[in-house]
Design an enzyme around this catalytic site. Structure first.
Site, short mmCIF file in Angstrom:
data_model
loop_
_atom_site.label_atom_id
_atom_site.label_comp_id
_atom_site.label_asym_id
_atom_site.label_seq_id
_atom_site.Cartn_x
_atom_site.Cartn_y
_atom_site.Cartn_z
N SER A 79 -52.54 38.80 9.53
CA SER A 79 -51.96 37.63 8.88
C SER A 79 -51.11 38.05 7.68
CB SER A 79 -53.06 36.69 8.42
OG SER A 79 -53.60 37.17 7.21
N LYS A 80 -50.34 37.10 7.20
CA LYS A 80 -49.41 37.36 6.11
C LYS A 80 -50.12 37.86 4.86
CE LYS A 80 -45.41 34.60 6.99
NZ LYS A 80 -44.95 33.27 6.99
N ARG A 81 -51.37 37.41 4.71
CA ARG A 81 -52.12 37.81 3.51
C ARG A 81 -52.26 39.32 3.39
NH1 ARG A 81 -56.82 35.04 4.92
NH2 ARG A 81 -55.55 33.78 6.29
#
Ligand code: GLU
Length: 511
Positions: free
Chosen positions: A269-271
């Protein structure tokens, strides 16, 4: 070409991103698979833009997605492109290729399904649907539409429409089972009763993804659909739509690709930092390296080879060797692959690609300013020739070897840092003088890496460390660096001798 070959259906694949931001590396993998498959089969790679969910649109995404594809070396054959001026244009006989420009087409097919009783209007309010959803969840049921509007009479429908009530159109899922053979996951079968009566047309007149994608894949004569595994559960609905529209003979092959996972085996994910192609580009990874890395995420070539050019991927990629389990995104592996690609690059190419990254660095700008009268390109190519062997990405250029860009006076070095094993200060001085004399005697014309190495080794005899360690230290001011032969070659005769001289000056105070 034989008649048989002529008759063979043209392979047509499409990459169909929604313009909701940057091109994610998961999207890049889908596009790459599409592209490789099309190239292998002399087919067509089509770029279609799926912008039917107007709430999620992000301005500028279409251009950014195309830029990322172009940067990666993925060539679009048909669909949406950018022209020379950077404007969005469309090419191909099945256009438009941007779904928001095809609303009338979808509406026509919705009308057909309504007339044949395969779809129905649903006037239920958002509040009712939400309440129903909560109740179903509370009873442990999967949320689904209860078909309240399925049996409205024509009179009731007309009245509601006249009153201006908003409606959506739902696809009436028939009873039975639906199955398909996925090219990666094999046979997949679902009971239709587990499928919800999907909305196919929203109240704003836009189709949903399901309808638009089926209609377009059919009209654009798509033969193979490659997409992320998150779409597997949608595929039976799509197949039912193909059947309802009488298109089952044109149904494409489906190939779902496992998700890209992080090291904890969760969906990336982008995190977790960089996930878009643009991020990797900005960090200075060569496009070939990113493509190589991405190709290997889900595909196992089953040979020893790990480094592939795009051309080699086109030759060797095989969807039959694609894994069912998700590929793990391992940054160390990307760095290693990237280093291998840089090593294999010509200095000319590396220079072109690395220069924009160097230009952003202060130490480089200062060096440029102070060295206006030298042939900077020639010097930089020498730096790159040496650094090439050790770079992971373009942003690293010069970072570990700033001494290439420093003035000799600014290189600070202590006696201890020059000392090889138990050398005394006098030993260091003596060896530096020997190195100086050896290098002094190499003419400017013979100032090659090979000659410098040969002459210094001749002087050193068996005592290499004694001569070379202090020399490397005074040339670089660092504990770790490329060899003194390479460094001296890059710096040139004048600068090399001047750096040794400055170091020798330090010993004067000791005498
Ligand atoms: N628009 C969908 C997406 O962005 C495409 C899915 C498909 O390829 O069918 O993922």
């Amino acid at each position: 070409m034989s008649d048989l070959e002529k008759k063979k259906k043209e392979i047509r694949v499409r990459f169909a991103p929604s313009p909701t931001g940057e091109l994610h590396i998961g999207g890049l993998r889908t596009a790459l698979t599409d592209f490789l498959f099309a190239q292998q089969n002399k087919g067509k790679f089509i770029l279609r833009i799926e912008d039917t969910d107007q709430k999620r649109l992000v301005k500028g995404s279409i251009k950014r997605i195309i830029h990322s594809l172009e940067w990666s070396g993925i060539k679009i054959d048909e669909g949406v492109f950018l022209n020379q001026k950077g404007e969005i244009i469309q090419k191909g006989k099945f256009g438009p290729y941007i779904q928001s420009q095809r609303l009338k087409i979808y509406q026509k097919y919705v009308e057909k399904l309504l007339q044949e009783g395969k779809a129905y209007r649903c006037f239920c309010s958002a509040q009712r649907l939400e309440k129903m959803r909560k109740e179903q969840l509370a009873q442990g049921e999967a949320p689904h539409y209860d078909r309240k509007c399925l049996n409205l009479t024509q009179k009731e429908i007309d009245e509601k429409i006249q009153k201006g009530e908003k409606y959506v159109v739902r696809f009436k899922i028939p009873s039975g089972k639906t199955s398909f053979n996925d090219l990666v996951y094999g046979k997949i079968e679902v009971k239709n009763e587990t499928l919800d009566d999907q909305v196919i047309l929203k109240s704003d007149g836009f189709p949903t993804y399901h309808l638009a994608s089926v209609v377009d894949d059919y009209l654009m004569k798509i033969t193979h659909v490659f997409r992320g595994a998150e779409w597997i559960s949608s595929t039976p609905k799509h197949i039912l739509l193909y059947q309802a529209l009488g298109w089952e003979k044109s149904q494409p092959y489906f190939c779902h690709m496992p998700n890209i996972l992080n090291k904890n085996k969760r969906k990336l994910s982008k995190r977790e930092g960089s996930v878009s192609v643009q991020d990797f580009k900005q960090q200075g990874y060569p496009a070939e390296a990113l493509i190589n890395f991405i190709a290997l995420l889900g595909w196992n070539p089953k040979t020893e080879q790990e480094i592939f050019t795009l051309k080699e991927l086109i030759e060797q990629f095989d969807i039959k060797k694609m894994n069912k389990s998700g590929g793990i995104f391992d940054l160390d592996r990307l760095n290693w692959i990237s280093a291998q690609h840089i090593k294999r690059m010509s200095v000319e190419k590396l220079y072109g690609l690395a220069l924009p990254f160097l230009e952003k660095k202060n130490f480089f700008q200062e060096w440029k300013e102070k060295n206006k009268f030298i042939n900077q390109e020639e010097y930089l190519k020498k730096v790159l020739e040496v650094e090439k062997e050790r770079l992971e990405k373009f942003t690293d250029v010069g970072e570990k070897n700033k001494f290439f860009f420093q003035e000799s006076g600014t290189i600070k070095i202590s006696f201890d840092e020059m000392r090889w094993k138990k050398q005394t200060n006098q030993d260091i001085q003596k060896n530096l003088k020997k190195a100086y004399n050896t290098l002094y005697n190499i003419s400017k014309n013979n100032w090659t890496r090979a000659n410098i190495e040969k002459e210094l080794l001749k002087t050193a005899q068996e005592k290499r460390g004694e001569l070379l360690f202090p020399l490397r230290a005074v040339l670089t001011g660092q504990k770790y660096s490329p060899s003194p032969f390479e460094v001296a070659w890059v710096l040139g005769k004048k600068e090399t001798l001047s750096r040794i001289n400055r170091a020798l000056d330090l010993f004067k105070n000791l005498d």
